[in-house]
Design a protein around this motif. Structure first.
Motif, PDB file in Angstrom:
ATOM      1  N   ALA A 110       4.188  11.139   1.498  1.00  0.00           N
ATOM      2  CA  ALA A 110       4.195   9.933   0.662  1.00  0.00           C
ATOM      3  C   ALA A 110       4.776   8.815   1.507  1.00  0.00           C
ATOM      4  CB  ALA A 110       5.028  10.150  -0.589  1.00  0.00           C
ATOM      5  N   GLY A 111       4.164   7.656   1.412  1.00  0.00           N
ATOM      6  CA  GLY A 111       4.663   6.525   2.181  1.00  0.00           C
ATOM      7  C   GLY A 111       4.118   5.215   1.670  1.00  0.00           C
ATOM      8  N   CYS A 112       4.879   4.154   1.914  1.00  0.00           N
ATOM      9  CA  CYS A 112       4.463   2.821   1.479  1.00  0.00           C
ATOM     10  C   CYS A 112       4.684   1.800   2.582  1.00  0.00           C
ATOM     11  CB  CYS A 112       5.245   2.372   0.240  1.00  0.00           C
ATOM     12  SG  CYS A 112       4.815   3.265  -1.261  1.00  0.00           S
ATOM     13  N   ALA A 113       3.874   0.770   2.559  1.00  0.00           N
ATOM     14  CA  ALA A 113       4.001  -0.332   3.506  1.00  0.00           C
ATOM     15  C   ALA A 113       3.746  -1.648   2.793  1.00  0.00           C
ATOM     16  CB  ALA A 113       3.006  -0.171   4.653  1.00  0.00           C
ATOM     17  N   THR A 114       4.443  -2.676   3.221  1.00  0.00           N
ATOM     18  CA  THR A 114       4.133  -4.037   2.802  1.00  0.00           C
ATOM     19  C   THR A 114       3.469  -4.688   4.003  1.00  0.00           C
ATOM     20  OG1 THR A 114       6.015  -4.113   1.300  1.00  0.00           O
ATOM     21  CG2 THR A 114       5.070  -6.219   1.963  1.00  0.00           C
ATOM     22  N   LEU A 115       2.243  -5.147   3.815  1.00  0.00           N
ATOM     23  CA  LEU A 115       1.442  -5.647   4.927  1.00  0.00           C
ATOM     24  C   LEU A 115       1.146  -7.133   4.735  1.00  0.00           C
ATOM     25  CD1 LEU A 115      -1.128  -2.700   5.065  1.00  0.00           C
ATOM     26  CD2 LEU A 115       0.957  -2.964   6.406  1.00  0.00           C
ATOM     27  N   THR A 145       0.842  -1.196   0.000  1.00  0.00           N
ATOM     28  CA  THR A 145       0.000   0.000   0.000  1.00  0.00           C
ATOM     29  C   THR A 145       0.875   1.244   0.000  1.00  0.00           C
ATOM     30  OG1 THR A 145      -0.116   0.094   2.414  1.00  0.00           O
ATOM     31  CG2 THR A 145      -1.829  -1.174   1.295  1.00  0.00           C
ATOM     32  N   CYS A 146       0.462   2.252  -0.747  1.00  0.00           N
ATOM     33  CA  CYS A 146       1.176   3.524  -0.763  1.00  0.00           C
ATOM     34  C   CYS A 146       0.163   4.656  -0.600  1.00  0.00           C
ATOM     35  CB  CYS A 146       1.949   3.710  -2.066  1.00  0.00           C
ATOM     36  SG  CYS A 146       3.326   2.563  -2.228  1.00  0.00           S
ATOM     37  N   TYR A 147       0.469   5.546   0.331  1.00  0.00           N
ATOM     38  CA  TYR A 147      -0.390   6.699   0.617  1.00  0.00           C
ATOM     39  C   TYR A 147       0.275   7.940   0.049  1.00  0.00           C
ATOM     40  CZ  TYR A 147      -2.854  10.323   3.245  1.00  0.00           C
ATOM     41  OH  TYR A 147      -3.587  11.421   3.588  1.00  0.00           O
ATOM     42  N   VAL A 148      -0.493   8.770  -0.629  1.00  0.00           N
ATOM     43  CA  VAL A 148       0.010  10.053  -1.120  1.00  0.00           C
ATOM     44  C   VAL A 148      -0.997  11.146  -0.773  1.00  0.00           C
ATOM     45  CG1 VAL A 148       1.467   9.145  -2.967  1.00  0.00           C
ATOM     46  CG2 VAL A 148      -0.917   9.613  -3.432  1.00  0.00           C
TER      47      VAL A 148
END
Length: 145
Positions: free
Chosen positions: A136-141, A125-128
């Motif tokens: 801006a940020g990304c995570a592997t969940l 997931t990436c939030y902008v």
């Protein structure tokens, strides 16, 4: 008296075998492209991982325990919650027709989460967000069992 040619039965057998193999191949291709492609992935569950962000306000940050819970899903549409430093937010989203990509939004937020299903139990997931609180940020969940 009619005399059978010895190669005729073998030729017919090989021809029918070729037709059968060809039909099976076409059926398998149809299953893979049409039927299996229509199987919408189930995202319901609790997902956790590390979230890496960058912004002018907070610089480079690592959030060790990002947890997202998708509470319900109907076809391609889903709802859930996530908890962060300022509280809990409710969100809703959709899975795209490729059955790999998704987007979710939250009413009080100014940004979007774009995601990708990496496998049955892993999503990226990436939030902008733009404007004053640009982030801006990304995570592997990983789905929690």
């Amino acid at each position: 008296m009619i005399k059978k040619q010895s190669g005729n039965a073998a030729s017919q057998f090989l021809l029918w075998l070729l037709v059968l193999v060809n039909t099976a191949g076409i059926a398998y291709h149809y299953y893979q492209t049409e039927i299996k492609a229509k199987q919408i992935p189930n995202l319901v569950g609790t997902w956790s991982g590390v979230n890496l962000t960058v912004s002018d306000e907070k610089g480079y940050k690592t959030w060790d325990d990002k947890t997202v819970t998708i509470t319900e899903q109907q076809d391609r549409r889903f709802r859930g919650t996530f908890t962060y430093a300022d509280g809990t937010k409710h969100f809703f989203g959709v899975i795209y027709p490729d059955n790999k990509s998704f987007t979710w939004v939250s009413t009080p937020s100014h940004g979007y989460v774009h995601g990708r299903i990496l496998n049955d139990n892993t999503i990226g997931t990436c939030y902008v967000e733009t404007w004053e609180h640009a982030t801006a940020g990304c995570a592997t969940l990983e789905r929690q069992k």
